[in-house]
Design a protein around this motif. Structure first.
Motif, PDB file in Angstrom:
ATOM      1  N   ASP A  66      41.487  32.540  36.324  1.00 46.02           N
ATOM      2  CA  ASP A  66      41.452  34.090  36.915  1.00 46.02           C
ATOM      3  C   ASP A  66      41.669  34.314  39.147  1.00 46.02           C
ATOM      4  OD1 ASP A  66      40.148  36.487  37.859  1.00 46.02           O
ATOM      5  OD2 ASP A  66      38.364  35.944  37.103  1.00 46.02           O
ATOM      6  N   PRO A  67      42.458  34.647  39.263  1.00 46.21           N
ATOM      7  CA  PRO A  67      42.390  34.197  40.626  1.00 46.21           C
ATOM      8  C   PRO A  67      41.117  34.423  41.733  1.00 46.21           C
ATOM      9  CG  PRO A  67      44.412  35.751  40.008  1.00 46.21           C
ATOM     10  CD  PRO A  67      43.124  35.003  39.065  1.00 46.21           C
ATOM     11  N   ALA A  68      39.709  35.482  41.522  1.00 52.31           N
ATOM     12  CA  ALA A  68      39.382  35.842  41.793  1.00 52.31           C
ATOM     13  C   ALA A  68      38.116  34.212  41.872  1.00 52.31           C
ATOM     14  CB  ALA A  68      38.321  36.410  41.500  1.00 52.31           C
ATOM     15  N   GLU A  69      38.027  33.411  40.880  1.00 51.19           N
ATOM     16  CA  GLU A  69      37.298  32.543  40.320  1.00 51.19           C
ATOM     17  C   GLU A  69      38.317  30.855  41.579  1.00 51.19           C
ATOM     18  OE1 GLU A  69      34.545  32.493  39.641  1.00 51.19           O
ATOM     19  OE2 GLU A  69      34.445  34.070  38.882  1.00 51.19           O
ATOM     20  N   LEU A 266      34.155  43.693  29.478  1.00 55.68           N
ATOM     21  CA  LEU A 266      35.163  42.669  29.899  1.00 55.68           C
ATOM     22  C   LEU A 266      34.741  41.868  31.704  1.00 55.68           C
ATOM     23  CD1 LEU A 266      38.537  44.499  28.515  1.00 55.68           C
ATOM     24  CD2 LEU A 266      36.474  42.979  27.041  1.00 55.68           C
ATOM     25  N   THR A 267      34.315  40.901  31.564  1.00 51.37           N
ATOM     26  CA  THR A 267      33.886  40.387  32.809  1.00 51.37           C
ATOM     27  C   THR A 267      34.698  38.983  33.724  1.00 51.37           C
ATOM     28  OG1 THR A 267      32.865  38.513  31.417  1.00 51.37           O
ATOM     29  CG2 THR A 267      31.301  40.366  32.376  1.00 51.37           C
ATOM     30  N   THR A 268      36.041  38.788  32.170  1.00 50.34           N
ATOM     31  CA  THR A 268      37.063  37.226  32.389  1.00 50.34           C
ATOM     32  C   THR A 268      38.330  38.147  32.346  1.00 50.34           C
ATOM     33  OG1 THR A 268      36.603  37.099  30.721  1.00 50.34           O
ATOM     34  CG2 THR A 268      34.931  36.186  32.253  1.00 50.34           C
ATOM     35  N   THR A 269      39.314  37.767  33.067  1.00 49.98           N
ATOM     36  CA  THR A 269      40.732  37.726  32.576  1.00 49.98           C
ATOM     37  C   THR A 269      41.208  37.448  31.525  1.00 49.98           C
ATOM     38  OG1 THR A 269      41.364  36.984  34.953  1.00 49.98           O
ATOM     39  CG2 THR A 269      42.688  36.992  33.717  1.00 49.98           C
ATOM     40  N   PRO A 270      40.570  35.946  30.579  1.00 50.00           N
ATOM     41  CA  PRO A 270      41.153  36.464  28.844  1.00 50.00           C
ATOM     42  C   PRO A 270      40.977  37.353  28.765  1.00 50.00           C
ATOM     43  CG  PRO A 270      40.340  34.026  29.840  1.00 50.00           C
ATOM     44  CD  PRO A 270      39.944  35.231  31.099  1.00 50.00           C
ATOM     45  N   GLN A 271      39.358  38.113  28.981  1.00 50.46           N
ATOM     46  CA  GLN A 271      39.054  38.812  27.866  1.00 50.46           C
ATOM     47  C   GLN A 271      40.076  40.328  28.425  1.00 50.46           C
ATOM     48  OE1 GLN A 271      34.810  39.050  29.208  1.00 50.46           O
ATOM     49  NE2 GLN A 271      34.078  37.914  27.933  1.00 50.46           N
ATOM     50  N   ARG A 272      40.078  40.574  29.570  1.00 48.80           N
ATOM     51  CA  ARG A 272      40.742  41.560  29.777  1.00 48.80           C
ATOM     52  C   ARG A 272      42.472  41.051  29.492  1.00 48.80           C
ATOM     53  NH1 ARG A 272      38.311  40.348  34.623  1.00 48.80           N
ATOM     54  NH2 ARG A 272      36.443  42.706  34.938  1.00 48.80           N
ATOM     55  N   VAL A 273      43.249  40.303  28.903  1.00 44.26           N
ATOM     56  CA  VAL A 273      44.353  39.987  28.518  1.00 44.26           C
ATOM     57  C   VAL A 273      44.275  40.126  27.201  1.00 44.26           C
ATOM     58  CG1 VAL A 273      45.723  37.993  27.491  1.00 44.26           C
ATOM     59  CG2 VAL A 273      44.722  38.333  29.984  1.00 44.26           C
ATOM     60  N   ASP A 274      43.129  40.069  26.055  1.00 41.03           N
ATOM     61  CA  ASP A 274      43.030  40.174  25.109  1.00 41.03           C
ATOM     62  C   ASP A 274      42.753  41.825  24.617  1.00 41.03           C
ATOM     63  OD1 ASP A 274      42.853  37.658  23.844  1.00 41.03           O
ATOM     64  OD2 ASP A 274      41.194  37.791  23.980  1.00 41.03           O
ATOM     65  N   ALA A 297      42.824  48.678  32.895  1.00 44.55           N
ATOM     66  CA  ALA A 297      43.604  48.763  34.146  1.00 44.55           C
ATOM     67  C   ALA A 297      42.874  48.487  35.794  1.00 44.55           C
ATOM     68  CB  ALA A 297      44.551  49.546  34.223  1.00 44.55           C
ATOM     69  N   ASP A 298      41.895  49.918  35.764  1.00 47.88           N
ATOM     70  CA  ASP A 298      41.642  50.523  36.983  1.00 47.88           C
ATOM     71  C   ASP A 298      39.985  49.654  36.809  1.00 47.88           C
ATOM     72  OD1 ASP A 298      42.689  52.662  37.355  1.00 47.88           O
ATOM     73  OD2 ASP A 298      41.787  53.848  36.808  1.00 47.88           O
ATOM     74  N   GLY A 299      39.766  48.232  35.931  1.00 49.10           N
ATOM     75  CA  GLY A 299      38.248  47.190  35.909  1.00 49.10           C
ATOM     76  C   GLY A 299      39.085  46.095  36.416  1.00 49.10           C
ATOM     77  N   TRP A 300      40.708  46.030  35.861  1.00 47.69           N
ATOM     78  CA  TRP A 300      41.292  44.749  36.125  1.00 47.69           C
ATOM     79  C   TRP A 300      41.552  45.348  37.483  1.00 47.69           C
ATOM     80  CZ3 TRP A 300      45.388  43.123  31.944  1.00 47.69           C
ATOM     81  CH2 TRP A 300      45.344  41.375  32.176  1.00 47.69           C
ATOM     82  N   ALA A 301      41.590  45.664  38.237  1.00 49.68           N
ATOM     83  CA  ALA A 301      42.247  46.129  39.203  1.00 49.68           C
ATOM     84  C   ALA A 301      41.025  45.786  40.584  1.00 49.68           C
ATOM     85  CB  ALA A 301      43.052  47.402  40.002  1.00 49.68           C
ATOM     86  N   ALA A 302      40.022  46.040  40.248  1.00 54.69           N
ATOM     87  CA  ALA A 302      38.880  46.543  40.581  1.00 54.69           C
ATOM     88  C   ALA A 302      37.850  44.658  40.770  1.00 54.69           C
ATOM     89  CB  ALA A 302      37.350  46.823  40.111  1.00 54.69           C
ATOM     90  N   ALA A 303      38.009  43.795  39.633  1.00 55.50           N
ATOM     91  CA  ALA A 303      37.899  42.355  39.611  1.00 55.50           C
ATOM     92  C   ALA A 303      38.848  41.988  40.261  1.00 55.50           C
ATOM     93  CB  ALA A 303      37.956  42.655  38.331  1.00 55.50           C
TER      94      ALA A 303
END
Length: 450
Positions: A66-69, A266-274, A297-303
């Motif tokens: 996760d780039p944010a981490e 969803l809170t992590t990138t792997p979860q969003r990938v799934d 997609a919008d939640g992913w962009a916000a994170a």
């Protein structure tokens, strides 16, 4: 003088309380039950000068891809570097490997862990981390061989032994050694039923062999152990949905998505990938998932709005945007990924090669498919699928490439290619409702759909 952990590995702390807390954190990292952060904070409080808890924080964060981490992981590595005075050679080696991960040099990091495991085959951290980055790099041989080199040196009574056996089982599965993988995973679960990686390995075996009813029953049988309080749960819900996709139970898949893979949970990138992978599969068979995909997609962009960190994740980000009908946003995302992949200052990074050689062709093919240029998409996807392992992930995850190729074949002129893909699939496992769906779309005779 260095102390020893429970496996005889040298550690730079004389505090039993700190070592016990780090051991608890290690179990959490390998079992996915809760996060290790609280235990690591206890270890840091018990021995503020010990380097290892800071390294463990960094590795746990980096494994999320996760780039944010990344910034938090870099801070943890800085904290570790400031405490090297009492560090053991083993701990310094972990710092070197994690710094290589941070620098994007994942192949080098795994080689450093290889060297470490030759000296310390019971180093669970080295096994856990190298396994995760083998998966991120699509290195099936590493997934199998590294645990195999270490397991005979482990005590079967060690509480972490079943978890290492679970890693080995998954490596066997990714090397297409399905009976051995299932046996190893079941052995791990006999020793400790709380080994989600072993549950996961059997789920993969059943998926690859086309035993989808068994797969659903398997996950249901173990659900009371993995469904609550476990960070692996969302991925196992994904596997449960995957079995329902094969049955073309789209309503059941949507219930699972809404219950366990909805954008708001969803809170992590792997979860969003799934979540993206499952929505895309439904989109390909004609389900309208645009509202759910847009929320994702919008939640992913916000994170996180940083492209080009890991091509596997970038591809799934594209599928979420395309399933949402956001073609222009997807095109902009791919352009930003390309800009970073081709930047000279990223040339050392594994993702530079991964994106340039595999990720970008796949993403451009998916864009072509979304534009209705289905024959062009098929022309790109057919050769790209043979190199797809280079983007990381598992066989089951990368199957969305074949599913997209099938959809392109049935919508365009490459129908012989579609038939060949179905032949390949039917030789590997029995026909399912999903297989018959594609056969029907291709207009194949009924006997070809058996």
């Amino acid at each position: 003088m260095a102390s020893l952990d429970l496996r005889g590995n040298p550690v730079g702390s004389g505090s039993a309380a700190a070592r016990d807390a780090a051991e608890s954190a290690l179990w959490r990292m390998m079992s996915f039950y809760d996060t290790p952060v609280a235990d690591l904070d206890v270890a840091i409080d018990a021995d503020p000068g010990w380097v290892l808890p800071h390294l463990m924080k960094a590795g746990w964060l980096l494994a999320l891809t996760d780039p944010a981490e990344v910034g938090n992981a870099a801070t943890a590595l800085d904290e570790a570097r400031a405490r090297l005075g009492s560090a053991t050679a083993r701990e310094r080696a972990h710092l070197e490997a994690l710094q290589l991960v941070l620098d994007g040099r994942w192949h080098n990091a795994c080689r450093r862990w290889d060297d470490l495991l030759l000296e310390h085959p019971r180093d669970a951290l080295a096994l856990q981390w190298s396994h995760q980055w083998d998966l991120h790099r699509g290195d099936a041989a590493g997934l199998r061989m590294r645990p195999a080199r270490s397991l005979p040196d482990w005590d079967a009574d060690d509480p972490l032994h079943p978890h290492v056996l679970g890693l080995y089982a998954f490596g066997l599965e990714e090397c297409n050694l399905y009976p051995q993988a299932e046996e190893a995973a079941r052995q791990a679960l006999q020793a400790d039923r709380r080994v989600p990686w072993a549950v996961h390995a059997v789920a993969h075996v059943l998926e690859m062999q086309g035993r989808h009813d068994e797969g659903s029953a398997w996950l249901r049988l173990h659900q009371h152990d993995w469904a609550d309080g476990n960070h692996f749960a969302s991925h196992l819900w994904w596997h449960k949905a995957l079995f329902r996709v094969e049955a073309m139970d789209c309503a059941g898949v949507l219930r699972l998505i809404d219950g366990h893979l909805g954008a708001e949970t969803l809170t992590t990138t792997p979860q969003r990938v799934d979540a993206a992978a499952m929505l895309w599969r439904l989109h390909l068979v004609g389900e309208d998932v645009s509202a759910r995909a847009l929320a994702l997609a919008d939640g992913w962009a916000a994170a996180d709005d940083e492209p080009g960190y890991y091509a596997f994740n970038d591809l799934h980000r594209v599928t979420a945007l395309l399933a949402a009908g956001e073609l222009a946003r997807a095109e902009r995302w791919v352009a930003r990924c390309a800009e970073r992949a081709l930047a000279m200052d990223d040339a050392r990074r594994v993702n530079h090669t991964m994106a340039r050689e595999v990720g970008l062709p796949l993403m451009r093919a998916f864009l072509a498919f979304a534009r209705g240029e289905v024959d062009n998409a098929a022309e790109i996807l057919y050769p790209a699928r043979m190199a797809a392992r280079g983007i990381g992930g598992s066989h089951a995850q990368r199957d969305l490439i074949d599913q997209t190729l099938l959809a392109a074949a049935v919508q365009g002129r490459r129908r012989t290619l579609g038939r060949a893909l179905l032949n390949e699939r039917l030789m590997a496992k029995p026909a399912t409702a999903l297989t018959r769906h594609w056969a029907s779309r291709l207009g194949l005779p009924r006997e070809a759909r058996a």
